[in-house]
Design a protein around this motif. Sequence first.
Motif, PDB file in Angstrom:
ATOM      1  N   SER A  50       0.824  -1.209   0.000  1.00 15.53           N
ATOM      2  CA  SER A  50       0.000   0.000   0.000  1.00 15.53           C
ATOM      3  C   SER A  50       0.859   1.260   0.000  1.00 15.53           C
ATOM      4  CB  SER A  50      -0.927   0.015   1.224  1.00 15.53           C
ATOM      5  OG  SER A  50      -1.817  -1.062   1.186  1.00 15.53           O
ATOM      6  N   MET A  51       1.884   1.281   0.845  1.00 15.99           N
ATOM      7  CA  MET A  51       2.722   2.475   0.944  1.00 15.99           C
ATOM      8  C   MET A  51       3.547   2.684  -0.320  1.00 15.99           C
ATOM      9  SD  MET A  51       3.742   2.782   4.967  1.00 15.99           S
ATOM     10  CE  MET A  51       4.072   1.057   5.307  1.00 15.99           C
ATOM     11  N   ALA A  52       3.932   1.600  -0.976  1.00 12.10           N
ATOM     12  CA  ALA A  52       4.633   1.734  -2.255  1.00 12.10           C
ATOM     13  C   ALA A  52       3.704   2.342  -3.304  1.00 12.10           C
ATOM     14  CB  ALA A  52       5.139   0.372  -2.714  1.00 12.10           C
ATOM     15  N   TRP A  53       2.439   1.892  -3.313  1.00 14.81           N
ATOM     16  CA  TRP A  53       1.463   2.433  -4.271  1.00 14.81           C
ATOM     17  C   TRP A  53       1.168   3.902  -3.970  1.00 14.81           C
ATOM     18  CZ3 TRP A  53      -3.264   4.759  -4.569  1.00 14.81           C
ATOM     19  CH2 TRP A  53      -3.928   4.698  -5.788  1.00 14.81           C
ATOM     20  N   LEU A  54       0.954   4.210  -2.706  1.00 14.17           N
ATOM     21  CA  LEU A  54       0.653   5.591  -2.322  1.00 14.17           C
ATOM     22  C   LEU A  54       1.819   6.520  -2.632  1.00 14.17           C
ATOM     23  CD1 LEU A  54      -1.081   4.913   1.117  1.00 14.17           C
ATOM     24  CD2 LEU A  54      -2.193   5.691  -0.985  1.00 14.17           C
ATOM     25  N   SER A  55       3.022   6.039  -2.403  1.00 16.46           N
ATOM     26  CA  SER A  55       4.204   6.857  -2.706  1.00 16.46           C
ATOM     27  C   SER A  55       4.314   7.152  -4.194  1.00 16.46           C
ATOM     28  CB  SER A  55       5.466   6.135  -2.207  1.00 16.46           C
ATOM     29  OG  SER A  55       6.626   6.869  -2.514  1.00 16.46           O
ATOM     30  N   GLY A  56       4.014   6.148  -5.020  1.00 17.17           N
ATOM     31  CA  GLY A  56       4.083   6.339  -6.462  1.00 17.17           C
ATOM     32  C   GLY A  56       2.999   7.260  -6.999  1.00 17.17           C
ATOM     33  N   LYS A  57       1.867   7.329  -6.311  1.00 21.96           N
ATOM     34  CA  LYS A  57       0.737   8.165  -6.742  1.00 21.96           C
ATOM     35  C   LYS A  57       0.614   9.431  -5.904  1.00 21.96           C
ATOM     36  CE  LYS A  57      -0.652   4.871  -9.568  1.00 21.96           C
ATOM     37  NZ  LYS A  57      -0.577   4.997 -11.048  1.00 21.96           N
ATOM     38  N   ARG A  58       1.669   9.783  -5.185  1.00 22.39           N
ATOM     39  CA  ARG A  58       1.583  10.848  -4.195  1.00 22.39           C
ATOM     40  C   ARG A  58       1.067  12.168  -4.773  1.00 22.39           C
ATOM     41  NH1 ARG A  58       6.795  10.813  -1.391  1.00 22.39           N
ATOM     42  NH2 ARG A  58       7.572  12.098  -3.099  1.00 22.39           N
ATOM     43  N   GLN A  59       1.586  12.585  -5.889  1.00 25.72           N
ATOM     44  CA  GLN A  59       1.180  13.871  -6.461  1.00 25.72           C
ATOM     45  C   GLN A  59      -0.294  13.866  -6.854  1.00 25.72           C
ATOM     46  OE1 GLN A  59       3.246  16.322  -6.165  1.00 25.72           O
ATOM     47  NE2 GLN A  59       4.822  14.918  -5.401  1.00 25.72           N
ATOM     48  N   TYR A  60      -0.768  12.757  -7.397  1.00 23.21           N
ATOM     49  CA  TYR A  60      -2.188  12.653  -7.763  1.00 23.21           C
ATOM     50  C   TYR A  60      -3.075  12.702  -6.522  1.00 23.21           C
ATOM     51  CZ  TYR A  60      -0.297  11.076 -12.248  1.00 23.21           C
ATOM     52  OH  TYR A  60       0.394  10.994 -13.427  1.00 23.21           O
ATOM     53  N   ILE A  61      -2.617  12.047  -5.455  1.00 25.04           N
ATOM     54  CA  ILE A  61      -3.386  12.035  -4.204  1.00 25.04           C
ATOM     55  C   ILE A  61      -3.526  13.448  -3.657  1.00 25.04           C
ATOM     56  CG2 ILE A  61      -3.287  11.294  -1.779  1.00 25.04           C
ATOM     57  CD1 ILE A  61      -1.978   8.676  -2.843  1.00 25.04           C
ATOM     58  N   TYR A  62      -2.437  14.216  -3.689  1.00 26.83           N
ATOM     59  CA  TYR A  62      -2.501  15.601  -3.196  1.00 26.83           C
ATOM     60  C   TYR A  62      -3.434  16.450  -4.054  1.00 26.83           C
ATOM     61  CZ  TYR A  62       1.665  14.318  -0.498  1.00 26.83           C
ATOM     62  OH  TYR A  62       2.549  13.713   0.359  1.00 26.83           O
ATOM     63  N   VAL A  63      -3.419  16.227  -5.350  1.00 30.54           N
ATOM     64  CA  VAL A  63      -4.302  16.977  -6.247  1.00 30.54           C
ATOM     65  C   VAL A  63      -5.762  16.667  -5.917  1.00 30.54           C
ATOM     66  CG1 VAL A  63      -5.102  17.190  -8.644  1.00 30.54           C
ATOM     67  CG2 VAL A  63      -2.654  17.229  -8.135  1.00 30.54           C
ATOM     68  N   VAL A  64      -6.069  15.379  -5.719  1.00 26.67           N
ATOM     69  CA  VAL A  64      -7.441  14.986  -5.380  1.00 26.67           C
ATOM     70  C   VAL A  64      -7.862  15.629  -4.064  1.00 26.67           C
ATOM     71  CG1 VAL A  64      -8.925  13.050  -4.728  1.00 26.67           C
ATOM     72  CG2 VAL A  64      -7.372  12.835  -6.676  1.00 26.67           C
ATOM     73  N   PHE A  65      -6.950  15.667  -3.091  1.00 26.27           N
ATOM     74  CA  PHE A  65      -7.281  16.294  -1.811  1.00 26.27           C
ATOM     75  C   PHE A  65      -7.611  17.771  -1.999  1.00 26.27           C
ATOM     76  CE2 PHE A  65      -5.490  19.095   1.484  1.00 26.27           C
ATOM     77  CZ  PHE A  65      -6.474  18.922   2.439  1.00 26.27           C
ATOM     78  N   TRP A  66      -6.775  18.507  -2.719  1.00 23.50           N
ATOM     79  CA  TRP A  66      -7.019  19.944  -2.895  1.00 23.50           C
ATOM     80  C   TRP A  66      -8.305  20.188  -3.673  1.00 23.50           C
ATOM     81  CZ3 TRP A  66      -5.075  23.225   0.196  1.00 23.50           C
ATOM     82  CH2 TRP A  66      -3.810  23.033   0.754  1.00 23.50           C
ATOM     83  N   LEU A  67      -8.584  19.331  -4.654  1.00 24.68           N
ATOM     84  CA  LEU A  67      -9.839  19.470  -5.393  1.00 24.68           C
ATOM     85  C   LEU A  67     -11.044  19.231  -4.477  1.00 24.68           C
ATOM     86  CD1 LEU A  67      -8.994  17.686  -8.778  1.00 24.68           C
ATOM     87  CD2 LEU A  67      -9.348  20.137  -8.405  1.00 24.68           C
ATOM     88  N   SER A  68     -10.939  18.220  -3.613  1.00 17.63           N
ATOM     89  CA  SER A  68     -12.051  17.939  -2.682  1.00 17.63           C
ATOM     90  C   SER A  68     -12.233  19.085  -1.703  1.00 17.63           C
ATOM     91  CB  SER A  68     -11.797  16.629  -1.935  1.00 17.63           C
ATOM     92  OG  SER A  68     -10.738  16.765  -0.996  1.00 17.63           O
ATOM     93  N   LEU A  69     -11.131  19.693  -1.263  1.00 14.15           N
ATOM     94  CA  LEU A  69     -11.229  20.827  -0.346  1.00 14.15           C
ATOM     95  C   LEU A  69     -11.842  22.040  -1.046  1.00 14.15           C
ATOM     96  CD1 LEU A  69     -10.697  22.157   2.363  1.00 14.15           C
ATOM     97  CD2 LEU A  69      -8.353  22.621   1.610  1.00 14.15           C
ATOM     98  N   MET A  70     -11.429  22.291  -2.288  1.00 15.27           N
ATOM     99  CA  MET A  70     -12.009  23.420  -3.034  1.00 15.27           C
ATOM    100  C   MET A  70     -13.495  23.209  -3.284  1.00 15.27           C
ATOM    101  SD  MET A  70      -9.085  24.701  -5.738  1.00 15.27           S
ATOM    102  CE  MET A  70      -8.701  23.090  -6.415  1.00 15.27           C
ATOM    103  N   ASN A  71     -13.880  21.951  -3.536  1.00 16.38           N
ATOM    104  CA  ASN A  71     -15.302  21.641  -3.710  1.00 16.38           C
ATOM    105  C   ASN A  71     -16.080  21.906  -2.422  1.00 16.38           C
ATOM    106  OD1 ASN A  71     -17.620  20.416  -5.143  1.00 16.38           O
ATOM    107  ND2 ASN A  71     -17.363  18.773  -3.640  1.00 16.38           N
TER     108      ASN A  71
END
Length: 363
Positions: free
Chosen positions: A216-237
Motif C-alpha cells: 500500500s505504501m509503495a502504491w501511495l508513494s508512487g501516486k503521491r502527487q495525484y493524491i494531493y491533487v485529489v485532496f485539494w480538489l475535494s477541499l475546493m469543492n
Amino acid sequence: MKKNLSLEYMRILGMLGVLGIHVGSLIVEAPDFSKILFFMYEVFSRYGIPIFFFISGFGLFAKLDVNQQFNYQRFLKRSVLRLLLIYMFWSGLYFFHYSNFAGCAISYVLQEYFYALILGYGGFHLYFVLLLLIFYLFMPLWVKLLRHINNKPNLYLPILLVGQLFFNYFMLRYFKFHTGIKFFDNIYNFQLNLIVLYYLSTFMLGAYIGNNQAKSMAWLSGKRQYIYVVFWLSLMNLIYATWNLFYVKDCNMAQVTFTLHQLSTPGYIYCTAFIVASFTWFNSCDLEHMPHKKLFAFLGSASDMVYFSHPLFLYYLSEWYKQYRPIGEWDSVLIYLTVLCLTLALAYIWQQAKRLLPAFALK
C-alpha cells in the motif's frame, strides 16, 4: 512488524479536528461570526471522526493474517471487553453529569442509563465508541470482506467508496422509518450512533492498508502527487459548497453544519481524501528524526484522553464565559486552546499515575 508512526500523527489531527467541531457547536447560532473561522471549526474539521475509524481499521488488521482462522472468542476477551468497560465508564460519567434524577427510583435510573448505553447518547461524542464496539462485534464479517478486497483491491476499494456515497445519500435523504413502537423508533432516531455502514469504506480502507502495508505504501508513494491533487480538489469543492450555501441559498451556520457534515457526499469525499493524503504525506516524511519527536509522541498518546474528557472542560468553560459576554471569534480560539491545554495536562497526569500505580493501567 515495526510500528507505523504515521498513525500517531494522524491521532493528533483527529484530536484537533474533534475539538474544533465541538468548539464550533458553541457558535453556530452566533450572529456575525466569522464565516472563515466557522468553516475551519464546523466544515474543515469534519475529518476528525472518520480518521479515527481509519486508524482503528488499520490497527485491528495490521498484524492479522486474514487467511488464517480468526479467533473470535479471544478477540472478544482481549479487545471488546476492554473497549466496553471504557465506554461504560465515560457514558456513565457524562450521563449522570448531565442528568437530574433527584427523587427517581433506582430501577428507573438504571433503565435510562441502559438506554443511553445501547443508543449512544450518554455523551454526545461517545457515539464513535459505540460504533467502534459494533465494528468489533462484527469483526469476523470484516475479516471475510478483507479477504475479497485483498484479491482485487483496485476494483473493490473504489466500488466500496462509490457504494458508500450512494448508501449515505439514500439513507440520510430518503430513508424514513416510523412504527409507533418506542424501541424501533429509537433505533431509527439514533441510527447514526448504531449503523456502522455509514463509515464502512473508511474502516475497510484502514484495514486494507494496515494489512498490506508494504504494498500500500509503495502504491501511495508512487501516486503521491495525484493524491494531493485529489485532496485539494475535494477541499475546493467543500469551500465552494459552503460559499454556495451561505451566499446563494442564504443558509445560516446551523443549516450549513447540518448539510456539510462528514457523511454528506462532498464531506465524505473530502474526509477520505484528507485521510489518504495525510497518511501518504506522513509516510513520505522521516518521522524517526522529526524535531520534537517526544512532544508529538506524547500528543499522539494523549489523544484518547483529550477525546474522552474535552466535553467536560468545554461545558464548564463555555458556561462560565457566557456569564460575562457572548462567545466571539477570538473567544472561541481562546476556549479551544484552553480546553486543549487542560485535557493534555489531564492526559499527562493520567499517564504518570499509570506508571506509578500499575493498577490504573487497563490491560
